[in-house]
Design an enzyme around this catalytic site. Structure first.
Site, short mmCIF file in Angstrom:
data_model
loop_
_atom_site.label_atom_id
_atom_site.label_comp_id
_atom_site.label_asym_id
_atom_site.label_seq_id
_atom_site.Cartn_x
_atom_site.Cartn_y
_atom_site.Cartn_z
N GLU A 108 0.86 -1.54 -0.01
CA GLU A 108 0.14 0.12 0.09
C GLU A 108 0.82 1.29 -0.23
OE1 GLU A 108 -2.71 -0.49 -0.50
OE2 GLU A 108 -3.32 -2.61 0.00
N GLY A 109 2.10 1.10 -0.61
CA GLY A 109 2.87 2.35 -0.71
C GLY A 109 4.01 2.06 0.53
#
Length: 577
Positions: A435-436
């Protein structure tokens, strides 16, 4: 392995004495109070302790498998999912318009904490489904919403998001998956995605993928990305979802941790999908899902730390080794040794402050969705946006560090499988990446979030913290937090509008400093509430002092590193690495 103890009494303390839960609910006209919230959290804790925790080690050892193109989760997981669904947990905070219970998001986030503490692989299934629902509800047309959202909210169907390709990770401008119109309003999706969590399973029901792809006329870069809803099963002539779409699992990723979670390589071979939102604007739609997921991932780090703490503290009180500090008797429980206490207090100081900050952030999200005052909704939404990268990155970094320290408490026993600590370490590691990555979160904070409303959002947050520091009697943690806030304000002024290299060199240290101030703020609020002399309050005051003495001083070294600039980071020639 020791039993999991849900932190329900800590939730009660936060709701009733720190976060003014009943007042916030009344402001929004919600018929929910602390007693109801605790009753829900008690049941959630039982489910996590009695149903999910016993499956965790088995799931890790057995893993999900791909047999003849079909995903098989470990034994017990499909039944656990059925029990989870039948108890209504997937719909906890979802919109009543689509069959949800509409309970406050703070309860959802703390349920996520307990699920992550007991079985992170399992927790990903409902978390990803909830994020997919968010994107569909906000961006899809009415037909897609009414068809797909209700069964996803109920848990009959699940969701996944498909962004990453082998040549396009963080830089989504490089993705190659294609979408071609089929003339009936649907699109034909062709391409391969990797690292797709919950991409398929054997729970029954549909699996709804949100897939990023390019239209034939798409401009280059991220401006040419569109978002598509691509289900595992398509409707037949009678409207039942029985027709297998042309998408398949090419492989399951072999991973360091979360072995029970099927992380898939997905092949879309002319699969049928429908456009979500506007053409070429899929990235904005996908970020609706990703921002929800980033909060969830931060809570995964918090949950891992809390679960590991329960195990390590229980072990430390039973394990006999060494002599007392005065040498008078032995062997003693290792909890008597200062270094063991230091490690446990490091973990606990993070967990309890993180739990409070998560609760405060979740209540802001509730305000952003439901407050009757439009200006208040905008203000709350901006604060959530500001804190999202902080929660994601700091909580997962500190969650991993906490898992390692908890493992260290066990000594050699922490390195072997029997006690479960090495699984916590392996499972926690992914939360810093997906998610980054946390470096991306730090750059998001410095390069984007500090600039929101020309800096007014971050300044309003600082003013909020400062206001609380000025209320009530002075405490050690309050004074130390005041010092750290002054350093953070100076760093913020220095980094506002900084060049890319300067921002990049400072961003990780800056995010850590920001997190320490935010947690110091929460400890100040908790210390201010802990005034009646109960054992719980005495413990809060003791841990608050530890945070002030042993953790907040890190703010000075972080501020010095930020002030040093980027020269030592950029000086070494590329060829010299």
């Amino acid at each position: 392995m020791f039993s999991y103890v849900p932190p329900v009494e800590d939730y009660r303390f936060l709701l009733s004495e720190v976060l003014s839960f009943d007042v916030v609910m009344a402001e929004m006209g919600k018929d929910v109070d602390t007693d109801l919230a605790i009753a829900v959290l008690e049941e959630a804790g039982k489910m996590c302790a009695e149903r999910l925790h016993p499956l965790n080690r088995h799931g890790d050892e057995a893993g999900s498998r791909l047999i003849d193109g079909e995903v098989h989760t470990p034994a017990g997981y499909p039944d656990a999912w059925a029990d989870f669904v039948n108890a209504g947990w997937p719909s906890l905070s979802a919109s009543p318009e689509y069959g949800g219970q509409g309970l406050p998001f703070v309860l959802q986030l703390w349920l996520d904490e307990m699920m992550s503490a007991t079985n992170l692989s399992f927790a990903l299934f409902p978390g990803l489904t909830r994020g997919a629902c968010e994107a569909i509800m906000v961006h899809a047309d009415e037909a897609l919403r009414t068809t797909y959202v209700p069964p996803m909210i109920s848990g009959e169907w699940t969701g996944a998001m498909a962004l990453t390709e082998s040549g396009a990770g963080t830089d989504l401008a490089l993705l190659k998956t294609k979408a071609e119109p089929q003339g009936d309003g649907s699109w034909m999706i062709t391409g391969t995605k990797i690292f797709i969590s919950s991409g398929d399973h054997d729970f029954g029901g549909n699996v709804v993928h949100l897939v990023l792809a390019r239209l034939p006329d798409a401009p280059d870069g991220v401006r040419g990305i569109s978002l598509f809803l691509v289900p595992k099963y398509l409707p037949d002539a009678e409207g039942r979802f029985t027709v297998r779409n042309t998408m398949s699992v090419g492989a399951l990723e072999k991973k360091m941790g979360i072995h029970a979670q099927p992380t898939c390589v997905m092949n879309y071979d002319g699969a049928t999908g429908w456009l979500v939102g506007e053409a070429h604007k899929g990235l904005a739609a996908m970020f609706t899902m990703m921002n929800a997921e980033r909060l969830m991932v931060g809570i995964q780090g918090l949950g891992i730390a809390g679960g590991a703490y329960v195990q390590a503290a229980s072990y430390a009180k039973e394990r006999l080794q060494g002599r007392s500090a005065d040498g008078a008797h032995g062997p003693v429980a290792i909890i008597e040794h200062a270094d063991v206490r230091r490690m446990l207090l490091n973990i606990r100081a993070f967990v309890e402050a993180g739990r409070a900050l998560a609760g405060w952030t979740a209540l802001q999200l509730d305000r952003a969705h439901s407050h009757p005052d439009a200006a208040e909704r905008v203000r709350a939404d901006a604060l959530v946006a500001l804190l999202t990268p902080v929660v994601k990155a700091a909580f997962t970094d500190m969650g991993f560090e906490s898992a390692v320290q908890a493992q260290q408490v066990f000594g050699g026993h922490g390195y072997i499988r029997e006690w479960g600590m090495e699984q916590y370490v392996r499972d926690a590691r992914i939360a810093q990446i997906y998610e980054g990555t946390n470096g991306v979160q730090a750059m998001d904070l410095v390069a984007r979030k500090l600039a929101m409303a020309n800096g007014a959002v971050v300044e309003s947050f600082f003013d909020l913290v400062c206001g609380d520091l000025n209320i009530g009697p002075s405490t050690k943690v309050g004074e130390k937090t005041r010092e750290a806030l002054a350093l953070l304000r100076e760093a913020t002024a220095a980094l506002r509008g900084a060049a890319v290299d300067a921002a990049g060199a400072a961003s990780v240290d800056y995010l850590r400093l920001f997190a320490l101030v935010a947690m110091g703020w929460m400890w100040t609020r908790m210390a201010g509430a802990a005034r009646n002399g109960t054992a719980q309050h005495q413990a809060k005051l003791a841990v608050a002092d530890f945070f002030a003495d042993k953790i907040l001083p890190q703010a000075h070294s972080l501020a010095a590193a930020i002030a040093a600039g980027e020269k030592s980071v950029t000086a070494l020639a590329t060829d010299a690495f």
